[in-house]
Motif scaffolding. Structure first.
Motif, short mmCIF file in Angstrom:
data_model
loop_
_atom_site.label_atom_id
_atom_site.label_comp_id
_atom_site.label_asym_id
_atom_site.label_seq_id
_atom_site.Cartn_x
_atom_site.Cartn_y
_atom_site.Cartn_z
N ILE A 276 0.85 -1.19 0.00
CA ILE A 276 0.00 0.00 0.00
C ILE A 276 0.89 1.24 0.00
O ILE A 276 2.10 1.15 0.23
CB ILE A 276 -0.94 0.03 1.23
N GLN A 277 0.29 2.38 -0.24
CA GLN A 277 1.07 3.61 -0.28
C GLN A 277 1.58 3.98 1.11
O GLN A 277 0.88 3.79 2.12
CB GLN A 277 0.21 4.74 -0.85
N VAL A 278 2.81 4.47 1.16
CA VAL A 278 3.40 4.91 2.43
C VAL A 278 2.58 6.07 2.99
O VAL A 278 2.31 7.05 2.28
CB VAL A 278 4.87 5.35 2.23
N GLU A 279 2.18 5.96 4.25
CA GLU A 279 1.42 7.04 4.88
C GLU A 279 2.37 8.11 5.42
O GLU A 279 3.54 7.86 5.68
CB GLU A 279 0.55 6.48 6.01
N HIS A 280 1.82 9.31 5.58
CA HIS A 280 2.64 10.44 6.00
C HIS A 280 2.50 10.71 7.50
O HIS A 280 1.41 10.62 8.06
CB HIS A 280 2.24 11.69 5.22
N ASP A 281 3.64 11.01 8.11
CA ASP A 281 3.67 11.42 9.52
C ASP A 281 4.57 12.66 9.58
O ASP A 281 5.74 12.59 9.96
CB ASP A 281 4.22 10.28 10.38
N PHE A 282 4.01 13.80 9.16
CA PHE A 282 4.82 15.01 9.07
C PHE A 282 5.27 15.51 10.44
O PHE A 282 6.35 16.08 10.57
CB PHE A 282 4.04 16.10 8.33
N GLN A 283 4.46 15.24 11.45
CA GLN A 283 4.86 15.63 12.81
C GLN A 283 6.08 14.82 13.24
O GLN A 283 7.04 15.36 13.81
CB GLN A 283 3.70 15.42 13.79
N GLY A 284 6.05 13.52 12.97
CA GLY A 284 7.19 12.66 13.30
C GLY A 284 8.44 13.06 12.55
O GLY A 284 9.54 13.09 13.10
N LEU A 285 8.28 13.40 11.26
CA LEU A 285 9.43 13.83 10.46
C LEU A 285 10.03 15.12 11.00
O LEU A 285 11.26 15.27 11.05
CB LEU A 285 9.00 14.03 9.00
N SER A 286 9.18 16.06 11.41
CA SER A 286 9.66 17.37 11.86
C SER A 286 10.52 17.28 13.11
O SER A 286 11.29 18.18 13.40
CB SER A 286 8.47 18.31 12.11
N GLN A 287 10.40 16.17 13.83
CA GLN A 287 11.19 16.01 15.06
C GLN A 287 12.62 15.57 14.79
O GLN A 287 13.49 15.67 15.67
CB GLN A 287 10.49 15.01 15.99
N THR A 288 12.89 15.04 13.57
CA THR A 288 14.23 14.49 13.31
C THR A 288 14.93 15.11 12.11
O THR A 288 16.15 14.97 12.00
CB THR A 288 14.16 12.96 13.09
N VAL A 289 14.20 15.77 11.19
CA VAL A 289 14.85 16.31 10.00
C VAL A 289 14.67 17.83 9.92
O VAL A 289 13.74 18.38 10.52
CB VAL A 289 14.33 15.65 8.70
N LYS A 290 15.55 18.48 9.18
CA LYS A 290 15.49 19.94 9.05
C LYS A 290 14.38 20.39 8.12
O LYS A 290 13.76 21.42 8.33
CB LYS A 290 16.84 20.46 8.53
N ARG A 291 14.16 19.62 7.05
CA ARG A 291 13.13 20.03 6.10
C ARG A 291 12.50 18.82 5.42
O ARG A 291 13.15 17.79 5.23
CB ARG A 291 13.71 20.98 5.04
N VAL A 292 11.24 18.98 5.09
CA VAL A 292 10.49 17.97 4.34
C VAL A 292 10.03 18.61 3.05
O VAL A 292 9.41 19.68 3.06
CB VAL A 292 9.27 17.45 5.13
N ILE A 293 10.34 17.99 1.93
CA ILE A 293 9.87 18.47 0.62
C ILE A 293 8.79 17.51 0.16
O ILE A 293 9.06 16.35 -0.15
CB ILE A 293 11.01 18.54 -0.40
N SER A 294 7.56 17.97 0.18
CA SER A 294 6.43 17.12 -0.23
C SER A 294 5.88 17.65 -1.54
O SER A 294 5.59 18.85 -1.67
CB SER A 294 5.35 17.11 0.85
N SER A 295 5.75 16.76 -2.51
CA SER A 295 5.30 17.18 -3.84
C SER A 295 4.78 15.96 -4.60
O SER A 295 4.77 14.84 -4.06
CB SER A 295 6.47 17.82 -4.61
N ASN A 296 4.35 16.19 -5.82
CA ASN A 296 3.93 15.11 -6.69
C ASN A 296 5.17 14.55 -7.38
O ASN A 296 5.66 15.12 -8.36
CB ASN A 296 2.91 15.61 -7.71
#
Length: 325
Positions: A276-296
């Motif tokens: 299945i498609q990977v689900e997003h956890d932007f809150q979890g990402l924000s705790q460990t990485v400097k930036r998240v680039i989300s796009s198509n």
């Protein structure tokens, strides 16, 4: 201005998509490719000749070359099932194996082939020795061999590699650590988390180089979860596993696809390992990485969901230019 130096690390069918688009940019590219594959044609050649497996290296050579399509078809031609001992072997694997025997190592064979195919970048196997991948599951069970891992029912806790034919500690190929340390950007993936990306990162010298480098470390997160590896994983789970194996929060930037794969689109027979498609956890990402680039970043093709190389590379180039300012 000097060209930006970008090192892409991984294996399988994932990184060729990025490399094929990245080679069209004005950058200095190095590809570091996994050598832990022990299945199919690569596994047979590796076992028969005690060579580093050629399959992932073959795909990277093709991706980074501007060879005419006909030459590519010749290099990628796979012998038919009725062809006896040759059945299932891509011609390119046999060419790499033959030149490896002539040159004394797969490392030297790949350096020769990069000239033969007029490749401007550099391609290195992650190690000059074939490696065996070990997966330790959360229940303590250990599976030995990359091709066997997906068959065990359970969640993987961690992986590590050993030299296949001796007891020495696995070492990085010559120039790999230097490439990582001199890079402006390191790109991990896309590709199978435990069997294409991590087999490179758990080589001690590569792991230390990724901790020490001043380069931007970007991870291209997978679009689909994978049977036997990342079932029920979010994008934050992928990053957590990478950082845990590296022993430190090394990932700076994550690229995640937010475009939906159409329901019932995936050809479940052809791409049976993807769930299945990977689900997003932007809150979890924000705790460990400097930036998240989300796009198509989605490209639909032949019943499969892939990364669109041009879209991913456009974001990577934006990132590296931003660092150069």
């Amino acid at each position: 201005m000097k060209k930006p130096k970008i090192t892409v690390i991984g294996g399988g069918t994932g990184i060729p998509v990025i490399l094929n688009s990245l080679r069209l940019e004005d950058v200095d590219i190095t590809a570091v490719v996994t050598v832990a594959d022990d299945g199919g044609s690569s596994g047979e050649i590796r076992s028969a000749m005690q060579l580093t497996p050629p399959g992932d290296l073959r795909n990277v050579l093709v991706a980074m070359s501007d060879m005419p399509k006909f030459y590519e078809k010749v290099f990628q031609y796979r012998f038919k099932e009725q062809d006896g001992a040759l059945a299932g072997h891509p011609l390119g694997n046999l060419i790499i194996a033959g030149i490896s025997e002539m040159q004394g190592s797969t490392y030297h064979a790949i350096q020769l082939l990069t000239k033969f195919f007029h490749i401007t970048g550099k391609i290195y196997p992650s190690s000059e020795q074939p490696l065996t991948l070990h997966a330790v599951f959360q229940d303590g069970h250990e599976v030995v061999g990359e091709s066997q891992i997906a068959d065990y029912k359970g969640m993987i806790d961690h992986v590590y590699v050993t030299n296949t034919y001796n007891d020495e500690v696995p070492k990085a190929s010559r120039k790999v650590v230097e490439a990582i340390m001199q890079s402006d950007m390191i790109v991990l993936g896309p590709g199978s988390l435990f069997t294409s990306i991590l087999p490179n990162l758990v080589i001690p010298e590569i792991r230390q180089a990724l901790v020490d480098t001043a380069a931007e470390v970007a991870y291209v997160c997978n679009i689909m979860t994978q049977y036997g590896e990342t079932e029920r994983f979010t994008d934050a789970d992928h990053v957590a596993v990478l950082n845990r194996h590296l022993g430190k929060d090394v990932i700076d930037t994550v690229l995640v696809n937010v475009e939906k794969v159409p329901q019932d689109y995936m050809n479940s027979n052809k791409f049976d390992e993807y769930l299945i498609q990977v689900e997003h956890d932007f809150q979890g990402l924000s705790q460990t990485v400097k930036r998240v680039i989300s796009s198509n970043f989605l490209r639909l093709e032949n019943g499969g969901a892939f990364h669109d190389g041009e879209s991913v590379v456009e974001e990577l180039m934006n990132l590296v230019r931003m660092r150069k300012r």
